[in-house]
Design a protein around this motif. Structure first.
Motif, mmCIF file in Angstrom:
data_model
loop_
_atom_site.group_PDB
_atom_site.id
_atom_site.type_symbol
_atom_site.label_atom_id
_atom_site.label_comp_id
_atom_site.label_asym_id
_atom_site.label_seq_id
_atom_site.Cartn_x
_atom_site.Cartn_y
_atom_site.Cartn_z
ATOM 1 N N ALA A 150 7.815 -8.995 2.759
ATOM 2 C CA ALA A 150 9.023 -8.405 3.335
ATOM 3 C C ALA A 150 8.670 -7.158 4.144
ATOM 4 N N ARG A 151 9.524 -6.829 5.117
ATOM 5 C CA ARG A 151 9.311 -5.652 5.967
ATOM 6 C C ARG A 151 10.550 -4.770 5.917
ATOM 7 N N ALA A 152 10.399 -3.582 5.336
ATOM 8 C CA ALA A 152 11.490 -2.607 5.289
ATOM 9 C C ALA A 152 11.239 -1.585 6.391
ATOM 10 N N THR A 153 11.654 -1.919 7.586
ATOM 11 C CA THR A 153 11.324 -1.129 8.778
ATOM 12 C C THR A 153 11.745 0.324 8.651
ATOM 13 N N GLY A 171 2.055 -7.748 0.010
ATOM 14 C CA GLY A 171 2.244 -7.652 1.452
ATOM 15 C C GLY A 171 3.527 -6.979 1.878
ATOM 16 N N LEU A 172 4.246 -6.355 0.959
ATOM 17 C CA LEU A 172 5.458 -5.623 1.321
ATOM 18 C C LEU A 172 5.101 -4.451 2.229
ATOM 19 N N ARG A 173 5.837 -4.323 3.344
ATOM 20 C CA ARG A 173 5.573 -3.247 4.289
ATOM 21 C C ARG A 173 6.730 -2.258 4.247
ATOM 22 N N LEU A 190 2.828 -6.667 -9.473
ATOM 23 C CA LEU A 190 1.846 -7.208 -8.540
ATOM 24 C C LEU A 190 2.113 -6.611 -7.160
ATOM 25 N N LEU A 191 1.285 -5.615 -6.800
ATOM 26 C CA LEU A 191 1.502 -4.851 -5.574
ATOM 27 C C LEU A 191 0.314 -4.920 -4.614
ATOM 28 N N PRO A 192 -0.411 -6.027 -4.550
ATOM 29 C CA PRO A 192 -1.549 -6.063 -3.620
ATOM 30 C C PRO A 192 -1.070 -6.089 -2.172
ATOM 31 N N ASN A 193 -1.893 -5.558 -1.283
ATOM 32 C CA ASN A 193 -1.594 -5.551 0.156
ATOM 33 C C ASN A 193 -0.331 -4.765 0.504
ATOM 34 N N LEU A 194 0.087 -3.900 -0.408
ATOM 35 C CA LEU A 194 1.239 -3.048 -0.126
ATOM 36 C C LEU A 194 0.895 -2.100 1.008
ATOM 37 N N TRP A 195 1.786 -1.990 2.001
ATOM 38 C CA TRP A 195 1.525 -1.181 3.183
ATOM 39 C C TRP A 195 2.634 -0.149 3.315
ATOM 40 N N ALA A 196 2.278 1.135 3.243
ATOM 41 C CA ALA A 196 3.244 2.224 3.384
ATOM 42 C C ALA A 196 2.945 2.989 4.668
ATOM 43 N N GLU A 197 3.925 3.077 5.556
ATOM 44 C CA GLU A 197 3.740 3.762 6.828
ATOM 45 C C GLU A 197 3.615 5.274 6.659
ATOM 46 N N PHE A 207 4.805 1.297 -16.082
ATOM 47 C CA PHE A 207 4.198 -0.005 -15.844
ATOM 48 C C PHE A 207 3.751 -0.572 -17.191
ATOM 49 N N ASP A 208 4.496 -1.520 -17.735
ATOM 50 C CA ASP A 208 4.184 -2.052 -19.059
ATOM 51 C C ASP A 208 3.193 -3.211 -19.010
ATOM 52 N N GLY A 209 3.131 -3.921 -17.897
ATOM 53 C CA GLY A 209 2.225 -5.056 -17.775
ATOM 54 C C GLY A 209 1.026 -4.721 -16.909
ATOM 55 N N ILE A 210 0.294 -5.751 -16.496
ATOM 56 C CA ILE A 210 -0.840 -5.562 -15.593
ATOM 57 C C ILE A 210 -0.340 -5.029 -14.250
ATOM 58 N N THR A 211 -1.059 -4.055 -13.686
ATOM 59 C CA THR A 211 -0.689 -3.465 -12.396
ATOM 60 C C THR A 211 -1.811 -3.681 -11.403
ATOM 61 N N ASP A 212 -1.456 -4.229 -10.236
ATOM 62 C CA ASP A 212 -2.458 -4.520 -9.208
ATOM 63 C C ASP A 212 -2.099 -3.812 -7.911
ATOM 64 N N PHE A 213 -2.923 -2.810 -7.547
ATOM 65 C CA PHE A 213 -2.755 -2.071 -6.288
ATOM 66 C C PHE A 213 -3.829 -2.459 -5.267
ATOM 67 N N SER A 214 -4.498 -3.578 -5.457
ATOM 68 C CA SER A 214 -5.610 -3.931 -4.582
ATOM 69 C C SER A 214 -5.168 -4.077 -3.124
ATOM 70 N N HIS A 215 -6.065 -3.662 -2.213
ATOM 71 C CA HIS A 215 -5.830 -3.752 -0.759
ATOM 72 C C HIS A 215 -4.616 -2.932 -0.309
ATOM 73 N N ILE A 216 -4.290 -1.899 -1.042
ATOM 74 C CA ILE A 216 -3.182 -1.029 -0.652
ATOM 75 C C ILE A 216 -3.543 -0.267 0.618
ATOM 76 N N HIS A 217 -2.543 -0.003 1.449
ATOM 77 C CA HIS A 217 -2.731 0.834 2.637
ATOM 78 C C HIS A 217 -1.579 1.826 2.691
ATOM 79 N N ALA A 218 -1.901 3.108 2.582
ATOM 80 C CA ALA A 218 -0.898 4.160 2.678
ATOM 81 C C ALA A 218 -1.331 5.146 3.747
ATOM 82 N N SER A 219 -0.545 5.279 4.801
ATOM 83 C CA SER A 219 -0.901 6.196 5.876
ATOM 84 C C SER A 219 -0.880 7.644 5.409
#
Length: 317
Positions: A150-153, A171-173, A190-197, A207-219
């Motif tokens: 999804a893209r939250a412009t 892949g949420l942007r 599950l937050l892989p490929n999360l992109w924050a402008e 976070f009670d379960g497994i947390t995945d921040f892999s491939h995160i991009h935060a400007s």
């Protein structure tokens, strides 16, 4: 005799009228999902407060401009607002044809807001595009949640929302000004490929379960202050343009951080860990100060094969 007949007829009419109104009064607390879809399909805005939404709400069926392509967008132009509502069925903005030949995603042209709502079933906003702001504040989602692709412009606000089922945001942007403050992930996050402008605000979250921040991009920076991680945390091959703040964070599971680029200071004030924290192969602005970490049980802090660089780090977009 005539007067008696008139009185009897009037009483019968009154009783019939009361009986007729009773089912209508019982139904007044509910709104069918179909009626909402029809209103949105006409290009109108929808604002509902304090109602039960009956049936599955398929927002993709309310959009206009469907094309015969494998991946097709439909557009909802009206604003959507739900306050203190209960969604009894599934809420979805994505549809996959049964024959597998087409996926339909929804483009929202105006703001979308869910405030203080309860979702009894699954929520799926995968591949959605929000041209306005998307808000899901003080809500509870009892089923699974999906915001994959999804893209939250213009930003997303998920403050104080609780996800009781698995939450996937692959892949949420996120546009500037996004906030996931005080969010509770009761199952996997599950937050892989999360992109924050811009900066990514997730302070005071759980976070009670497994947390995945892999491939995160935060400007900008990432703020995880006062967060509690009860299970394993992974962050691999990511980029953070600013600093990472973990003040007062609590880690109950193993933390693995590999090949992460951080262009600002890593703050570890008053962090507590009951399992190993392993940081390796990372490029950092400066060596993190681990003296503020309180260890318990068999916890150990390992910083291996990291590189310190004072130059600005640029990540490919």
């Amino acid at each position: 005799m005539r007067l008696r007949n008139i009185l009897v007829a009037s009483l019968a009419t009154l009783l019939a009228s009361s009986c007729a109104k009773e089912p209508e009064a019982l139904a007044s607390g509910g709104v069918t999902a179909g009626s909402i879809e029809k209103k949105l399909a006409k290009g109108k805005s929808v604002e509902v407060t304090g109602r039960h939404i009956e049936g599955d709400l398929d927002l993709s069926s309310a959009g206009a401009g469907l094309r015969a392509t494998p991946l097709a967008d439909v557009t909802i132009s009206g604003e959507i607002v739900f306050v203190n509502c209960v969604f009894e069925g599934r809420v979805s903005a994505r549809k996959d044809r049964e024959d597998g030949r087409q996926t339909i995603a929804t483009r929202f042209g105006s703001d979308v807001s869910f405030i203080g709502c309860v979702f009894e079933g699954d929520v799926d906003f995968s591949l959605s595009t929000f041209m306005g702001r998307i808000r899901m504040e003080k809500c509870t989602v009892k089923g699974r949640s999906k915001f994959d692709g999804a893209r939250a412009t213009y930003g997303m606000t998920l403050n104080h929302t609780e996800f009781e089922g698995d939450a996937s945001m692959d892949g949420l942007r996120l546009g500037a000004g996004s906030s996931l403050y005080g969010v509770k992930f009761r199952q996997a996050a599950l937050l892989p490929n999360l992109w924050a402008e811009d900066n990514l605000m997730m302070a005071d979250s759980r976070f009670d379960g497994i947390t995945d921040f892999s491939h995160i991009h935060a400007s900008g920076g990432v703020n995880l202050s006062n967060c509690e991680f009860a299970n394993r945390v992974e962050c691999r091959d990511g980029y953070v343009g600013g600093g990472v703040t973990l003040a007062n964070a609590k880690f109950g599971g193993v933390v693995t951080c590999e090949n992460l680029y951080v262009g600002g200071t890593v703050r570890l004030n008053s962090v507590s860990a009951s399992r190993n924290i392993e940081v390796s192969g990372c490029v950092l602005l400066k060596e993190p100060d681990t003296s503020g970490i309180t260890k318990s049980g068999d916890a150990n802090i390992k910083l291996e094969n990291n590189r310190i660089s004072s130059f600005p780090i640029n990540a490919a977009k």
